[in-house]
Design an enzyme around this catalytic site. Structure first.
Site, short mmCIF file in Angstrom:
data_model
loop_
_atom_site.label_atom_id
_atom_site.label_comp_id
_atom_site.label_asym_id
_atom_site.label_seq_id
_atom_site.Cartn_x
_atom_site.Cartn_y
_atom_site.Cartn_z
N ASN A 73 -74.94 -20.28 22.72
CA ASN A 73 -75.19 -20.48 24.25
C ASN A 73 -76.35 -19.41 24.43
O ASN A 73 -76.01 -18.15 24.29
CB ASN A 73 -74.20 -20.39 25.22
CG ASN A 73 -74.09 -20.86 26.54
OD1 ASN A 73 -73.22 -20.36 27.38
ND2 ASN A 73 -75.09 -21.55 26.94
N CYS A 78 -70.71 -17.24 34.48
CA CYS A 78 -71.43 -17.73 33.10
C CYS A 78 -70.83 -16.83 32.15
O CYS A 78 -70.87 -15.75 32.02
CB CYS A 78 -73.07 -17.32 33.02
SG CYS A 78 -73.57 -18.09 31.39
N HIS A 106 -65.82 -27.19 37.57
CA HIS A 106 -65.79 -27.73 36.05
C HIS A 106 -65.00 -29.20 36.40
O HIS A 106 -64.03 -29.18 37.32
CB HIS A 106 -65.12 -26.77 35.35
CG HIS A 106 -65.87 -25.89 34.68
ND1 HIS A 106 -66.79 -26.05 33.57
CD2 HIS A 106 -66.09 -24.73 35.28
CE1 HIS A 106 -67.51 -24.87 33.51
NE2 HIS A 106 -67.06 -23.84 34.46
N GLU A 129 -73.72 -29.18 30.96
CA GLU A 129 -73.49 -28.01 31.92
C GLU A 129 -74.40 -28.50 33.18
O GLU A 129 -75.64 -28.72 33.00
CB GLU A 129 -74.16 -26.65 31.28
CG GLU A 129 -73.32 -26.24 30.46
CD GLU A 129 -73.55 -24.53 30.14
OE1 GLU A 129 -74.24 -23.99 31.23
OE2 GLU A 129 -73.44 -24.05 29.14
N CYS A 136 -70.03 -23.35 26.03
CA CYS A 136 -70.34 -23.09 27.42
C CYS A 136 -68.64 -22.39 27.72
O CYS A 136 -67.69 -22.74 27.55
CB CYS A 136 -69.98 -24.23 28.24
SG CYS A 136 -69.97 -23.97 30.19
N GLY A 159 -66.82 -23.19 30.71
CA GLY A 159 -66.24 -24.69 30.34
C GLY A 159 -65.07 -24.46 29.32
O GLY A 159 -64.04 -25.38 29.61
N1 LIG Z 1 -74.11 -24.02 33.93
C1 LIG Z 1 -73.28 -23.43 34.50
C2 LIG Z 1 -73.47 -21.76 34.26
C3 LIG Z 1 -73.41 -21.59 32.95
C4 LIG Z 1 -72.16 -21.60 32.53
C5 LIG Z 1 -72.08 -21.41 30.76
N2 LIG Z 1 -73.28 -21.20 30.23
C6 LIG Z 1 -70.88 -20.57 30.60
O1 LIG Z 1 -71.12 -19.75 29.61
O2 LIG Z 1 -69.94 -20.28 31.41
C7 LIG Z 1 -73.12 -23.68 36.17
O3 LIG Z 1 -74.05 -24.22 36.56
O4 LIG Z 1 -71.90 -23.24 36.84
#
Ligand SMILES: N[C@H](CCC[C@H](N)C(=O)O)C(=O)O
Length: 274
Positions: A11, A73, A161, A210, A219, A222
């Site tokens: 990522n 994140c 989520h 995402e 993620c 996630g």
């Molecule tokens: N796309 C996610 C943010 C990044 C999440 C992901 N890259 C991680 O490692 O948690 C959002 O819009 O809430």
């Protein structure tokens, strides 16, 4: 300004260190999109800005590749924990984000653990557009009489989520079904969409479409969301190995304080000034 390219389980992030610049790194959405998804050259899932913090060792600002600013994140938190830990010569780092103060720990094996705090389980905290049981919400994707996906479990890790538990993850064309859920009217702020196949009570295979970044190789939030939803539905124990396309994370939803701990590898790719 110092720029660092890092990834957590592939990522990928471009990190802009604005702490010693004349002004903090606060680009327009168009600029973020240009950096994250250039016409040619390497792309990034999120763009990270580092700022000075009164409450922690650093403030971490997060933008998705589509230019939207978000509050959490997980994989980037682990990368920043490593970066600042090395800089300060201390393994434990406090990272301030818009979602609150996170604690990161550099482990002896080079992995990094971040305490992501407590999951938010109420419909209002996801948020959902109306009151629903977040263990399985009223979303159906596909033909009305034979939906291909339905009743995802929902949780917030500081970002929203929805997690679908499926029997065979390979059956789903995620780039075509992911966007249908990402901006479904039930999710007024959009949602990150997890596709989770429980392999056993301590192992989950996971792919995530995402919000604002599409299908990424991993993620972090996630993975936290999938474990919390699986444990809440008694599909797994409260600690499991998450197998993502880009690598593995270990997630534990600690019983003693309700906090979610995420542990996994980070990789320093490049560092330069621009
Ligand atoms: N796309 C996610 C943010 C990044 C999440 C992901 N890259 C991680 O490692 O948690 C959002 O819009 O809430």
């Amino acid at each position: 300004m110092r720029v660092i390219h890092m990834n957590g389980c592939s990522n990928r992030f471009a990190i802009f260190d604005g702490r010693h610049a004349n002004a903090p790194f606060r680009p327009q959405a168009e600029q973020i999109r240009h950096i994250a998804r250039p016409r040619s050259g390497e792309s990034f899932d999120q763009i990270i800005g580092l700022e000075n913090s009164e409450r922690g060792d650093v403030f971490m600002r997060i933008w998705n590749a589509d230019g939207s600013e978000v509050k959490a994140c997980g994989n980037a938190s682990r990368c920043v924990g490593h970066l600042i830990g090395k800089e300060l010569g201390q393994p434990d780092i406090k990272i301030e984000t818009e979602a609150g103060l996170l604690q990161s720990y550099m482990n002896d094996d080079g992995s990094v653990t971040v305490d992501m705090g407590s999951p938010l389980l109420s419909w209002e905290s996801i948020p959902l557009a109306e009151k629903m049981d977040t263990r399985g919400v009223d979303v159906k994707i596909g033909p009305i009489d034979a939906p291909v996906l339905s009743r995802p479990a929902c949780v917030s890790m500081g970002n929203p989520h929805a997690v679908f538990f499926v029997d065979d993850i390979a059956r789903f064309d995620i780039p075509s079904v992911g966007p249908l859920v990402e901006w479904h009217p039930l999710f007024p702020e959009g949602v990150n969409v997890g596709f989770a196949q429980v392999l056993d009570r301590e192992t989950i295979r996971l792919r995530v479409w995402e919000r604002g970044a599409g299908l990424t190789l991993a993620c972090g939030t996630g993975a936290c969301a999938a474990l919390v939803c699986a444990a809440r539905l008694d599909k797994t124990e409260r600690k499991a190995r998450m197998i993502l396309d880009g690598g593995e994370l270990v997630i534990e939803w600690r019983e003693s304080d309700d906090h979610v701990l995420m542990t996994g590898p980070i990789e320093m790719e490049a560092e330069f000034n621009q």
